[in-house]
Design a protein around this motif. Structure first.
Motif, PDB file in Angstrom:
ATOM      1  N   LYS A 178       9.183  -4.532 -26.185  1.00  0.00           N
ATOM      2  CA  LYS A 178       9.750  -4.571 -24.393  1.00  0.00           C
ATOM      3  C   LYS A 178       8.387  -4.968 -23.635  1.00  0.00           C
ATOM      4  N   ASP A 179       7.317  -3.522 -24.017  1.00  0.00           N
ATOM      5  CA  ASP A 179       6.303  -2.316 -23.011  1.00  0.00           C
ATOM      6  C   ASP A 179       5.293  -3.978 -23.469  1.00  0.00           C
ATOM      7  N   TRP A 180       5.072  -4.856 -24.434  1.00  0.00           N
ATOM      8  CA  TRP A 180       3.715  -5.514 -25.122  1.00  0.00           C
ATOM      9  C   TRP A 180       3.077  -6.057 -23.636  1.00  0.00           C
ATOM     10  N   PRO A 181       3.594  -6.743 -23.117  1.00  0.00           N
ATOM     11  CA  PRO A 181       2.661  -7.381 -22.113  1.00  0.00           C
ATOM     12  C   PRO A 181       1.874  -6.217 -21.154  1.00  0.00           C
ATOM     13  N   MET A 182       2.738  -5.321 -20.592  1.00  0.00           N
ATOM     14  CA  MET A 182       2.112  -3.911 -19.747  1.00  0.00           C
ATOM     15  C   MET A 182       1.143  -3.517 -20.285  1.00  0.00           C
ATOM     16  N   LEU A 183       1.362  -2.404 -21.959  1.00  0.00           N
ATOM     17  CA  LEU A 183       0.508  -1.256 -22.444  1.00  0.00           C
ATOM     18  C   LEU A 183      -0.625  -2.878 -23.121  1.00  0.00           C
ATOM     19  N   ASN A 184      -0.814  -4.049 -23.201  1.00  0.00           N
ATOM     20  CA  ASN A 184      -1.791  -4.466 -23.626  1.00  0.00           C
ATOM     21  C   ASN A 184      -2.768  -5.571 -22.426  1.00  0.00           C
ATOM     22  N   MET A 185      -1.774  -5.934 -21.686  1.00  0.00           N
ATOM     23  CA  MET A 185      -2.719  -7.224 -21.117  1.00  0.00           C
ATOM     24  C   MET A 185      -2.855  -6.794 -19.363  1.00  0.00           C
ATOM     25  N   SER A 186      -1.916  -5.821 -19.343  1.00  0.00           N
ATOM     26  CA  SER A 186      -2.004  -4.631 -17.600  1.00  0.00           C
ATOM     27  C   SER A 186      -3.497  -4.662 -17.437  1.00  0.00           C
ATOM     28  N   GLY A 187      -4.715  -3.839 -18.048  1.00  0.00           N
ATOM     29  CA  GLY A 187      -5.704  -3.866 -17.146  1.00  0.00           C
ATOM     30  C   GLY A 187      -5.595  -2.234 -17.718  1.00  0.00           C
ATOM     31  N   MET A 188      -4.921  -1.178 -16.980  1.00  0.00           N
ATOM     32  CA  MET A 188      -4.538  -0.155 -16.686  1.00  0.00           C
ATOM     33  C   MET A 188      -3.946   0.832 -17.581  1.00  0.00           C
ATOM     34  N   ARG A 189      -3.499   1.970 -17.803  1.00  0.00           N
ATOM     35  CA  ARG A 189      -2.745   2.773 -18.406  1.00  0.00           C
ATOM     36  C   ARG A 189      -1.375   2.734 -17.615  1.00  0.00           C
ATOM     37  N   PRO A 190      -0.117   3.029 -18.596  1.00  0.00           N
ATOM     38  CA  PRO A 190       1.102   3.091 -17.760  1.00  0.00           C
ATOM     39  C   PRO A 190       1.275   3.582 -16.603  1.00  0.00           C
ATOM     40  N   ASP A 191       0.625   4.400 -16.401  1.00  0.00           N
ATOM     41  CA  ASP A 191       0.449   5.625 -14.770  1.00  0.00           C
ATOM     42  C   ASP A 191      -0.445   5.633 -13.705  1.00  0.00           C
ATOM     43  N   GLY A 192      -0.890   4.138 -13.840  1.00  0.00           N
ATOM     44  CA  GLY A 192      -1.651   3.075 -13.302  1.00  0.00           C
ATOM     45  C   GLY A 192      -3.333   3.655 -12.943  1.00  0.00           C
ATOM     46  N   SER A 193      -3.590   4.339 -14.219  1.00  0.00           N
ATOM     47  CA  SER A 193      -5.354   5.490 -14.029  1.00  0.00           C
ATOM     48  C   SER A 193      -6.018   3.904 -14.585  1.00  0.00           C
ATOM     49  N   SER A 194      -7.165   4.377 -14.471  1.00  0.00           N
ATOM     50  CA  SER A 194      -8.092   3.562 -15.404  1.00  0.00           C
ATOM     51  C   SER A 194      -8.829   3.960 -16.187  1.00  0.00           C
ATOM     52  N   VAL A 195      -9.526   3.343 -17.684  1.00  0.00           N
ATOM     53  CA  VAL A 195     -10.178   4.463 -18.726  1.00  0.00           C
ATOM     54  C   VAL A 195     -11.399   3.930 -18.377  1.00  0.00           C
ATOM     55  N   PHE A 196     -11.927   2.806 -17.037  1.00  0.00           N
ATOM     56  CA  PHE A 196     -13.650   2.192 -17.233  1.00  0.00           C
ATOM     57  C   PHE A 196     -13.338   2.232 -15.431  1.00  0.00           C
ATOM     58  N   THR A 197     -14.704   2.785 -15.173  1.00  0.00           N
ATOM     59  CA  THR A 197     -15.181   2.738 -13.643  1.00  0.00           C
ATOM     60  C   THR A 197     -16.505   1.888 -13.681  1.00  0.00           C
ATOM     61  N   LYS A 198     -16.853   1.843 -12.470  1.00  0.00           N
ATOM     62  CA  LYS A 198     -18.090   1.688 -12.085  1.00  0.00           C
ATOM     63  C   LYS A 198     -18.343   2.275 -11.337  1.00  0.00           C
ATOM     64  N   GLU A 199     -20.525   2.410 -10.955  1.00  0.00           N
ATOM     65  CA  GLU A 199     -20.515   3.503 -11.041  1.00  0.00           C
ATOM     66  C   GLU A 199     -20.480   4.017  -9.249  1.00  0.00           C
ATOM     67  N   ASP A 200     -19.529   2.931  -8.788  1.00  0.00           N
ATOM     68  CA  ASP A 200     -19.407   3.033  -7.551  1.00  0.00           C
ATOM     69  C   ASP A 200     -17.861   3.133  -7.229  1.00  0.00           C
ATOM     70  N   GLY A 201     -16.940   3.753  -8.312  1.00  0.00           N
ATOM     71  CA  GLY A 201     -15.338   3.535  -8.413  1.00  0.00           C
ATOM     72  C   GLY A 201     -14.613   2.764  -8.195  1.00  0.00           C
ATOM     73  N   THR A 202     -15.630   1.329  -8.503  1.00  0.00           N
ATOM     74  CA  THR A 202     -14.342  -0.351  -8.727  1.00  0.00           C
ATOM     75  C   THR A 202     -14.221   0.060 -10.357  1.00  0.00           C
ATOM     76  N   PRO A 203     -12.330   0.096 -10.367  1.00  0.00           N
ATOM     77  CA  PRO A 203     -11.964   0.319 -11.435  1.00  0.00           C
ATOM     78  C   PRO A 203     -11.710  -1.191 -12.650  1.00  0.00           C
ATOM     79  N   VAL A 204     -12.322  -0.850 -13.795  1.00  0.00           N
ATOM     80  CA  VAL A 204     -13.019  -1.967 -14.650  1.00  0.00           C
ATOM     81  C   VAL A 204     -11.630  -2.151 -15.775  1.00  0.00           C
ATOM     82  N   SER A 205     -11.179  -2.913 -15.880  1.00  0.00           N
ATOM     83  CA  SER A 205     -10.044  -3.290 -16.758  1.00  0.00           C
ATOM     84  C   SER A 205     -10.000  -2.825 -18.346  1.00  0.00           C
ATOM     85  N   ASN A 206      -9.093  -2.342 -18.581  1.00  0.00           N
ATOM     86  CA  ASN A 206      -8.989  -2.304 -19.973  1.00  0.00           C
ATOM     87  C   ASN A 206      -8.550  -2.785 -20.912  1.00  0.00           C
ATOM     88  N   PHE A 207      -8.665  -3.591 -22.375  1.00  0.00           N
ATOM     89  CA  PHE A 207      -7.939  -4.756 -22.518  1.00  0.00           C
ATOM     90  C   PHE A 207      -7.317  -3.850 -24.408  1.00  0.00           C
TER      91      PHE A 207
END
Length: 377
Positions: A105-134
């Motif tokens: 039921k959570d497949w789209p969110m877990l795999n296609m949202s670009g972020m963790r369920p808690d809203g945090s990012s796995v990757f960020t750029k040096e200026d702090g820009t979030p980079v989506s995770n796939f």
């Protein structure tokens, strides 16, 4: 920690090598050093905007690597384990509990949202820009953070440079046959498109005992490969009359099952038209295209069905080891379909995949892995 990743910054933009900051490992996650990653058509669909995804992003979802750190709640995995990466799922919803995690039921969110369920990012750029995770994976990077549900442990003797594509493309093709369509011995099947997904399905149809296996493409060279891998018949739909040839091969009855891997509207409709009474078609391509059908004439009168099958309705932890076993037994020769590229050749590899020059590109991201051994194909 700092990692090097291939970043897509805008729709239809190239992959750009960038240094990114990787976040800390959470309790259900592991840190994986990526050895190699396949390139899949789904990566291209996101890159060019055929499927919506938040950019900038690190794509890649056919990764294979070695665990370097485990979170406090991770069970059954340890530092040093060799793993193939597949998709994420919750593990607790009715679909997951009944053996269908690709319908989580959570497949789209877990795999296609670009972020963790808690809203945090796995990757960020040096200026702090979030980079989506796939796919909770993002394997186009030297290191990545992966949820434990994505992991499939493989034997220490498995060559990680080869087996990453078993996490999506070949898994989808094989699973579509065994889990979705479930042919019986002697059934007939037609596969439209002889890329990784299509040829994975074709080889599996042979393993499952289909007596008539038809491969359809517009490239004679690919049809030759299909014949060598198990197709009993081939059709070049650019130069031959598809309906007439299928009628000739099946004695006018049509086929029991069809799979479309092209996503081309006319081909998806043809995959319905060639079905026998009671036949089932599975359109599995990631595509922006749709088709128009007459429900009575196309489906009802002949008791035909259209079946949606995501990721082959597969449980990766069960089926990837099976595919490796079939490969070792000489029944699933996916190694014949791959071409290796260095990580910095990612744009060339992607272009070769799009043009059809290469069926399954694999990026070697860690060139030190088994550096004293030749590439496995």
């Amino acid at each position: 920690m700092k990692v090097i990743a291939a970043v897509v910054n805008k729709v239809n933009g190239p992959y750009e090598m960038e240094a990114l900051q990787l976040s800390e490992v959470q309790q259900d996650e592991v840190l994986v050093k990526i050895v190699a990653s396949g390139i899949c058509h789904s990566d291209e669909a996101l890159r060019v905007g055929d499927a919506e995804f938040p950019l900038p992003a690190v794509l890649g979802h056919e990764g294979a690597g070695i665990i370097e750190k485990v979170g406090s709640n991770v069970k059954n995995f340890a530092v040093g384990d060799q793993v193939v990466l597949s998709y994420n799922y919750c593990g607790t919803c009715p679909s997951c509990r009944t053996g269908h995690p690709s319908s989580c039921k959570d497949w789209p969110m877990l795999n296609m949202s670009g972020m963790r369920p808690d809203g945090s990012s796995v990757f960020t750029k040096e200026d702090g820009t979030p980079v989506s995770n796939f796919f909770t994976q993002s394997s186009f990077a030297t290191h990545t953070i992966v949820h434990q549900n994505n992991l499939v442990k493989v034997d220490p003797d498995a060559d990680l440079r080869l087996i990453g594509p078993l996490g999506c493309g070949f898994l989808t093709g094989a699973g579509t046959v065994v889990n979705g369509l479930k042919p019986e011995i002697g059934d007939s099947m037609i596969v439209f498109g002889t890329g990784a997904v299509g040829l994975g399905a074709l080889m599996t149809a042979k393993i499952e005992g289909c007596s008539t296996i038809i491969a359809v493409d517009i490239h004679d060279s690919r049809l030759e490969i299909a014949k060598e891998l198990g197709a009993t018949h081939t059709i070049n739909s650019r130069t031959e009359d598809l309906a007439a040839r299928v009628g000739e091969i099946t004695g006018g009855l049509g086929v029991n099952f069809s799979i479309d891997t092209t996503g081309v509207a006319a081909v998806m409709k043809a995959a319905i038209d060639v079905l026998a009474v009671g036949g089932i078609t599975a359109p599995v391509a990631v595509t922006p295209n749709s088709i128009e059908i007459h429900t009575v004439l196309d489906l009802v009168f002949a008791n035909r069905s259209i079946k949606g099958i995501l990721m082959g309705d597969s449980v990766p932890q069960l089926e990837i080891p099976k595919l490796i076993g079939f490969y070792k037994a000489g029944q699933f020769s996916f190694d014949r379909l791959v071409q290796f590229y260095s990580f910095d050749q990612i744009n060339e590899a992607s272009a070769d995949s799009n043009s059809g020059k290469t069926i399954k590109p694999i990026l070697i991201i860690d060139e030190t892995y088994r550096a004293d051994e030749p590439l496995p194909v």
